[in-house]
Write an enzyme that holds these catalytic residues in place. Structure first.
Site, PDB file in Angstrom:
ATOM      1  CG  HIS A  99      89.329  64.823 -58.339  1.00  0.00           C
ATOM      2  ND1 HIS A  99      89.102  64.209 -59.544  1.00  0.00           N
ATOM      3  CD2 HIS A  99      90.248  65.798 -58.587  1.00  0.00           C
ATOM      4  CE1 HIS A  99      89.858  64.776 -60.475  1.00  0.00           C
ATOM      5  NE2 HIS A  99      90.567  65.735 -59.932  1.00  0.00           N
TER       6      HIS A  99
ATOM      7  CG  ASP B  40      86.040  62.561 -58.846  1.00  0.00           C
ATOM      8  OD1 ASP B  40      85.673  63.656 -59.274  1.00  0.00           O
ATOM      9  OD2 ASP B  40      87.207  62.109 -58.971  1.00  0.00           O
TER      10      ASP B  40
HETATM   11  C1  XLS Z   1      92.553  68.260 -65.666  1.00  0.00           C
HETATM   12  C2  XLS Z   1      93.424  67.345 -64.963  1.00  0.00           C
HETATM   13  C3  XLS Z   1      92.772  66.586 -63.816  1.00  0.00           C
HETATM   14  C4  XLS Z   1      93.820  65.968 -62.951  1.00  0.00           C
HETATM   15  C5  XLS Z   1      93.359  65.604 -61.585  1.00  0.00           C
HETATM   16  O1  XLS Z   1      92.847  68.751 -66.743  1.00  0.00           O
HETATM   17  O2  XLS Z   1      93.983  66.464 -65.878  1.00  0.00           O
HETATM   18  O3  XLS Z   1      91.876  65.651 -64.302  1.00  0.00           O
HETATM   19  O4  XLS Z   1      94.367  64.846 -63.546  1.00  0.00           O
HETATM   20  O5  XLS Z   1      92.887  66.680 -60.877  1.00  0.00           O
END
Ligand code: XLS
Ligand code: NI
Ligand code: NI
Length: 432
Positions: A98, A101
């Site tokens: 993301h 991150d």
């Molecule tokens: C959260 C989600 C997240 C997505 C990406 O529960 O799994 O990590 O994979 O935003």
């Protein structure tokens, strides 16, 4: 080279390894059903759990002390150096991230975007120098307080605008890094209470938002797949992208079912009251199986705990559905999984992934063997064989009156046959 993983060797396949730092099953070059294992599994490490998550839970804060924790570009570069070091040690072909991150938030939207662009170039150089490819990029539209009431579904149009602008920058980044997919997970696209929620508006906003994403993909010539990730709840009480069936209905409603596929996560399937293989099989049958987030939840606590996978039979049944559907195209196996908060050591991070990769490799091999053996598919085909007859197909184009007349004319008294579930379960168990 960073200090963090110093002394940890690059992992290699060694079936009879006595050391922890080896793969016993993941052998990238081994050919299974005509395809290299690496190309079947298409492993990705996720940036958020491994490099951005501090180890908190609802009752306590940070447990991990990482030299790259901090909100400066220097920290972001050190984080990237360490992450790419781990990708090299594991030999993974992909990673995912993301925006939040990988870059510090700036004092303005423009500064935040510049930070993202700068780190994107930093990634690009590492990727060109032999680093992994990008399986997918995505925007974090759920952590910052501005998104607490949703992003696309927010009652405030300015927040919708901020979210749309953020997604544009993340799609640009993903395109620049030649990502294979772009993901949207609507963590806050749902509600906390119906008492303050206008469902009709929120769903319409979300449909428009996703249509804009698809339009922009075509405008910039992004060749990857747009993926939506279903999840029923958490963090919101109710999330609109509840499960595969709900997402498919939503895509159809906005005419997007040929443009968007799904990123299906093991833990989210369980939270929705399904099995992982149910969600995969359903997505495949609807033509929207895109990619997977591989993890598992603690079955007792009922949260999205994002453990690393460790059950070969569970994973095997998932890969069986993926292989039956023809395998991944742009998708892959992203480990959306995190360490337990007591697992503090650099070795924990490496070996959690190594173990998960081996579990997936074993699952894939079992799934391939089941397919090659063919007995399960033969039993399924035999069960529906009646429908292969031309009269049966013709009936589907007929009508209730004609069918009733035919039943009478033939004096039909059909007898049920065994579904043989236990025998099929015995058959499947031979492969683990
Ligand atoms: C959260 C989600 C997240 C997505 C990406 O529960 O799994 O990590 O994979 O935003
Ligand atoms: Ni996920
Ligand atoms: Ni999740």
């Amino acid at each position: 080279m960073t200090e963090f993983f110093a002394d940890i060797p690059k992992l290699a396949y060694q079936a009879d390894a006595t050391d922890e730092f080896a793969f016993r099953h993941y052998n990238p070059d081994e050919v299974i059903l005509g395809r290299r294992m690496e190309d079947h599994l298409r492993f990705a490490v996720c940036y958020w759990h491994s490099f951005a998550w501090p180890g908190g839970d609802p009752f306590g804060g940070q447990t991990f002390k990482r030299p790259w924790f901090g909100e400066t570009m220097d920290h972001a570069r050190l984080k990237a150096d360490t992450a790419f070091e781990m990708f090299r040690i594991l030999g993974v072909p992909f990673f995912c991230f993301h925006d939040a991150d990988v870059r510090p938030e700036g004092g303005s939207f423009a500064e935040t975007t510049r930070n993202l662009e700068e780190i994107t170039e930093y990634f690009a150089a590492k990727m060109e120098a032999g680093g992994p490819k990008l399986l997918w990029g995505t925007a974090n539209l759920f952590s910052n307080r501005r998104f607490m009431a949703g992003a696309a579904t927010n009652p405030d149009p300015d927040i919708f605008a901020y979210a749309a602008a953020t997604v544009k920058t993340c799609m640009d980044t993903t395109h620049r890094l030649d990502g294979a997919n772009y993901v949207l997970w609507g963590g806050r696209e749902g509600y906390e209470t119906l008492l303050n929620t206008d469902l009709r508006r929120e769903m319409e906003q979300m449909g428009r938002f996703l249509s804009m994403v698809v339009d922009y993909k075509h405008k910039i010539g992004f060749k990857g797949t747009i993926l939506v990730e279903p999840k029923p709840q958490e963090p919101t009480k109710h999330q609109y992208d509840y499960d595969v069936a709900t997402c498919y209905g939503f895509l159809q409603r906005f005419g997007l079912e040929k443009e968007v596929k799904l990123n299906i996560e093991q833990g989210h399937a369980i939270l929705a009251g399904h099995s992982f293989e149910h969600e995969l099989a359903l997505a495949a049958s609807l033509g929207v199986l895109g990619s997977i987030d591989m993890n598992r939840n603690d079955y007792q606590c009922g949260w999205d705990t994002d453990h690393f996978p460790n059950s070969v039979p569970e994973v095997a049944l998932a890969y069986y559905e993926i292989l039956r559907a023809g395998g991944f195209t742009t998708g892959g196996t992203n480990f959306d999984a995190k360490l337990r908060r007591q697992s503090l050591d650099p070795e924990d991070l490496i070996l959690a992934h190594a173990g998960a990769m081996d579990v997936c490799a074993r699952g894939l091999k079992a799934a391939a063997a089941m397919l090659e053996d063919g007995k399960l598919e033969a039993a399924r085909a035999a069960r529906y064989a009646g429908w292969d007859r031309p009269e049966a197909q013709a009936m589907l184009a007929s009508d209730l009156e004609s069918i009733a007349a035919d039943v009478e004319a033939r004096g039909l008294d059909p007898q049920p046959v065994s579904g043989r579930q236990e025998r099929l379960e015995n058959l499947v168990n031979r492969f683990f």
